[in-house]
Scaffold this motif. Structure first.
Motif: not given
Length: 150
Positions: A25-29, A57-58
């Motif tokens: 995800r954009p937040d790194g999770w 995401n991809i």
């Protein structure tokens, strides 16, 4: 790669039709979802909505991880694989047609109930190319894995 391990990986890929795939995800999770798939050899195809979070995401980061396995009654019968892969959007018309054909063949029930075949222009098709595969086989010992670099 050892032929026996190659055959086990191929057998696992060929005998299943769902996988869990993790994207970032954009937040790194990581975000994990279950999707249907089809494969040709070690190349794995799946589709999703063009505006889905997976597709977004991809588009940001093509690194994905996936898992394919069973749910046996006995712990020591667990087998499966996990894979680190690169996801590429399928843009060539011939490959898109092939991928959709492979996916529909994996789900013949959909045709039987009259569900239409998706059009490549209405979905986002991805091809996954493995970089590392971890083959899990508890029959060889608790948590036994064979690690293969592709």
């Amino acid at each position: 790669m050892d032929d026996a391990i190659r055959q086990k990986i191929q057998s696992l890929l060929d005998s299943h039709r769902t996988m869990r795939i993790a994207t970032l995800r954009p937040d790194g999770w990581p975000q994990v979802t279950t999707v249907g798939y089809a494969n040709e050899g070690f190349a794995i195809y799946f589709l999703c909505g063009p505006d889905s979070q997976k597709a977004a995401n991809i588009a940001r980061d093509d690194r994905v991880s996936l898992a394919i396995d069973d749910d046996p009654a006995e712990v020591m019968e667990i087998t499966g694989l996990s894979m680190a892969a690169r996801a590429r959007v399928v843009t060539e018309a011939a490959e898109a047609e092939k991928a959709i054909g492979l996916l529909m063949a994996r789900y013949p029930e959909q045709k039987a109930i009259g569900l239409p075949m998706p059009k490549a222009s209405e979905v986002r098709l991805f091809r996954l190319a493995p970089t590392v595969i971890s083959l899990l086989d508890y029959s060889k010992g608790f948590g036994h894995t064979d690690l293969v670099t592709c």
